[in-house]
Design a protein around this motif. Sequence first.
Motif, PDB file in Angstrom:
ATOM      1  N   GLU A  51      43.309  39.626  41.278  1.00 45.85           N
ATOM      2  CA  GLU A  51      42.108  40.142  41.465  1.00 45.85           C
ATOM      3  C   GLU A  51      40.837  39.443  41.438  1.00 45.85           C
ATOM      4  O   GLU A  51      39.797  39.657  42.259  1.00 45.85           O
ATOM      5  CB  GLU A  51      42.064  41.382  40.663  1.00 45.85           C
ATOM      6  N   SER A  52      40.931  38.151  40.763  1.00 43.99           N
ATOM      7  CA  SER A  52      39.506  37.549  40.645  1.00 43.99           C
ATOM      8  C   SER A  52      39.929  35.913  40.613  1.00 43.99           C
ATOM      9  O   SER A  52      40.803  35.612  40.118  1.00 43.99           O
ATOM     10  CB  SER A  52      38.775  38.012  39.295  1.00 43.99           C
ATOM     11  N   TRP A  54      38.558  34.386  38.077  1.00 40.84           N
ATOM     12  CA  TRP A  54      39.140  34.143  36.602  1.00 40.84           C
ATOM     13  C   TRP A  54      40.598  34.221  36.693  1.00 40.84           C
ATOM     14  O   TRP A  54      41.374  33.393  35.947  1.00 40.84           O
ATOM     15  CB  TRP A  54      38.645  35.299  36.059  1.00 40.84           C
ATOM     16  N   ARG A  55      41.141  35.186  37.241  1.00 41.96           N
ATOM     17  CA  ARG A  55      42.797  35.538  37.443  1.00 41.96           C
ATOM     18  C   ARG A  55      43.546  34.245  37.820  1.00 41.96           C
ATOM     19  O   ARG A  55      44.472  33.451  37.199  1.00 41.96           O
ATOM     20  CB  ARG A  55      43.140  36.510  38.130  1.00 41.96           C
ATOM     21  N   ASP A 128      45.553  37.005  27.147  1.00 43.88           N
ATOM     22  CA  ASP A 128      44.456  37.652  27.897  1.00 43.88           C
ATOM     23  C   ASP A 128      43.922  39.240  27.607  1.00 43.88           C
ATOM     24  O   ASP A 128      42.900  39.525  27.265  1.00 43.88           O
ATOM     25  CB  ASP A 128      44.868  37.699  29.433  1.00 43.88           C
ATOM     26  N   ARG A 129      45.102  40.147  27.621  1.00 43.50           N
ATOM     27  CA  ARG A 129      44.605  41.355  27.377  1.00 43.50           C
ATOM     28  C   ARG A 129      45.530  42.130  26.338  1.00 43.50           C
ATOM     29  O   ARG A 129      46.493  41.687  25.983  1.00 43.50           O
ATOM     30  CB  ARG A 129      44.709  42.385  28.458  1.00 43.50           C
ATOM     31  N   PHE A 147      37.051  40.996  23.320  1.00 46.00           N
ATOM     32  CA  PHE A 147      36.162  41.899  24.373  1.00 46.00           C
ATOM     33  C   PHE A 147      35.030  42.577  23.731  1.00 46.00           C
ATOM     34  O   PHE A 147      34.210  42.793  24.248  1.00 46.00           O
ATOM     35  CB  PHE A 147      37.160  42.540  25.294  1.00 46.00           C
ATOM     36  N   PRO A 183      39.792  44.760  28.408  1.00 49.22           N
ATOM     37  CA  PRO A 183      38.467  44.262  28.867  1.00 49.22           C
ATOM     38  C   PRO A 183      37.470  45.467  29.031  1.00 49.22           C
ATOM     39  O   PRO A 183      36.401  45.485  28.610  1.00 49.22           O
ATOM     40  CB  PRO A 183      38.623  43.312  29.743  1.00 49.22           C
ATOM     41  N   ARG A 187      34.585  45.890  26.350  1.00 51.05           N
ATOM     42  CA  ARG A 187      33.411  45.355  26.970  1.00 51.05           C
ATOM     43  C   ARG A 187      32.308  46.607  26.962  1.00 51.05           C
ATOM     44  O   ARG A 187      31.102  46.474  26.755  1.00 51.05           O
ATOM     45  CB  ARG A 187      33.418  44.621  28.253  1.00 51.05           C
ATOM     46  N   PHE A 211      37.506  45.326  38.710  1.00 54.95           N
ATOM     47  CA  PHE A 211      37.372  43.595  38.549  1.00 54.95           C
ATOM     48  C   PHE A 211      37.317  43.103  39.927  1.00 54.95           C
ATOM     49  O   PHE A 211      37.342  41.835  40.088  1.00 54.95           O
ATOM     50  CB  PHE A 211      38.560  43.166  37.632  1.00 54.95           C
ATOM     51  N   HIS A 236      31.385  44.176  34.462  1.00 50.95           N
ATOM     52  CA  HIS A 236      32.465  43.468  33.397  1.00 50.95           C
ATOM     53  C   HIS A 236      32.960  42.421  33.623  1.00 50.95           C
ATOM     54  O   HIS A 236      33.967  41.813  32.957  1.00 50.95           O
ATOM     55  CB  HIS A 236      33.722  44.750  33.095  1.00 50.95           C
ATOM     56  N   ASN A 237      32.824  41.838  34.851  1.00 48.48           N
ATOM     57  CA  ASN A 237      33.258  40.633  35.790  1.00 48.48           C
ATOM     58  C   ASN A 237      32.257  39.957  36.723  1.00 48.48           C
ATOM     59  O   ASN A 237      31.769  40.591  37.280  1.00 48.48           O
ATOM     60  CB  ASN A 237      34.618  40.620  35.787  1.00 48.48           C
ATOM     61  N   ASP A 265      32.592  36.578  32.296  1.00 54.73           N
ATOM     62  CA  ASP A 265      33.471  35.670  32.716  1.00 54.73           C
ATOM     63  C   ASP A 265      32.792  34.089  32.790  1.00 54.73           C
ATOM     64  O   ASP A 265      33.354  33.393  31.947  1.00 54.73           O
ATOM     65  CB  ASP A 265      33.978  35.909  34.138  1.00 54.73           C
ATOM     66  N   CYS A 285      33.890  34.111  29.134  1.00 52.79           N
ATOM     67  CA  CYS A 285      35.148  34.509  28.866  1.00 52.79           C
ATOM     68  C   CYS A 285      36.402  33.651  29.450  1.00 52.79           C
ATOM     69  O   CYS A 285      36.158  33.550  30.649  1.00 52.79           O
ATOM     70  CB  CYS A 285      35.494  36.114  29.544  1.00 52.79           C
TER      71      CYS A 285
HETATM   72  O1  GYE Z   1      37.233  39.207  33.058  1.00 52.51           O
HETATM   73  C1  GYE Z   1      38.368  39.320  35.137  1.00 52.51           C
HETATM   74  C2  GYE Z   1      39.833  39.513  35.219  1.00 52.51           C
HETATM   75  O2  GYE Z   1      41.508  40.131  31.403  1.00 52.51           O
HETATM   76  C3  GYE Z   1      39.698  39.036  30.754  1.00 52.51           C
HETATM   77  O3  GYE Z   1      40.440  40.046  34.137  1.00 52.51           O
HETATM   78  C4  GYE Z   1      40.408  39.290  31.884  1.00 52.51           C
HETATM   79  C5  GYE Z   1      39.547  39.769  33.137  1.00 52.51           C
HETATM   80  C6  GYE Z   1      38.410  39.042  33.560  1.00 52.51           C
HETATM   81  O4  GYE Z   1      40.190  40.148  36.585  1.00 52.51           O
HETATM   82  O5  GYE Z   1      37.633  38.689  35.726  1.00 52.51           O
END
Ligand code: GYE
Length: 332
Positions: A51-52, A54-55, A128-129, A147, A183, A187, A211, A236-237, A265, A285
Amino acid sequence: MRPRSTARRALAAALALALLAFPALYGCAPQQQETAREDAVLLGFSQLGWESAWRIGNSLDIQEAAERAGVQLMFDNAQQKQENQIKAIRSFIAYQVDVIAFAPIVEHGWDTVLQEAKDAGIPVLLTDRLIVTDDPSLYVGYVGADFLEEGRKAGRFLIEKADREGLTDLKIVELSGTLSSSPMQQRGEGFRAVIEGDERFEIIETMSGDFLRSKGKECMESMLERHEKIDVLYSHNDAMTLGAIEAIEEAGLVPGEDIIIITVDGEQAAIDLLQEGKINCVVECTPMLGDIIMELAKKLAAGEEIPRVTNPEERAFTEFDEDLMDIPPRGY
Ligand code: GYE
């Protein structure tokens, strides 16, 4: 470590290759299997999605760390579906990996499959979570961010900003992450805990952007249409923030000035915008969890104890920092 046969190793490698649903996106996925040694620790890792940035940074870091550590990695990407994560964990159990690690997309619904892992004698590491369960023995430890503290850092920045600039009557909108993910919950909670009771602040709406950058933009557009006055965006991101900033600029407003922007992030694109003044605070993060995961996986495979919680060190980057222009490249 349980003894494993060469035949099982070959089977595991075949499965791992089959599990790598989109190797082209990684460009580096299958090599671990070719270079793995017979006595290497076999780690099954279920990633939740794409999704991001970050991922993606997190997935790459885990794959590179496995290579460095000589850990044989079976990596599956669940494409944002809990049921796919459950299937991947079941495959890891079937192939008797030494350790299972996974990044749970949501907090609830893991007990049955984790009980299966426990019955098979395979230790499970959350990365991570977090999850919510009545039986804490279903996983051996967690490696990832705090978080709640991230949310508190976001709140503390807002208080500092208001104090320094004498701001009052601040209307806040919140873009939250995937509903029921840890998160997203924490958060939100940490932020509220810090600003609660301070009459300068009011959260006027929270919307989930999952996200995702695209949803962040859509949600921000709709909030800008519905609210006459928005002073602060707490997102949140970074992915959602980048989308929201597009919406803010398209509405003719100046991000970072007309609307104070606080994000979580620390991907490079967000740090760039902080340096340009379009974002006011980035709560860090880190996705770089690979080396810690490999170290813990090796310990678990050797039957050693590991800490229940391992939080990486993280900071907040803000417009008030003296070293704002010297932040080292983020790598994702
Ligand atoms: O902040 C976000 C990602 O779980 C910490 O998941 C992660 C979050 C992060 O998609 O960008």
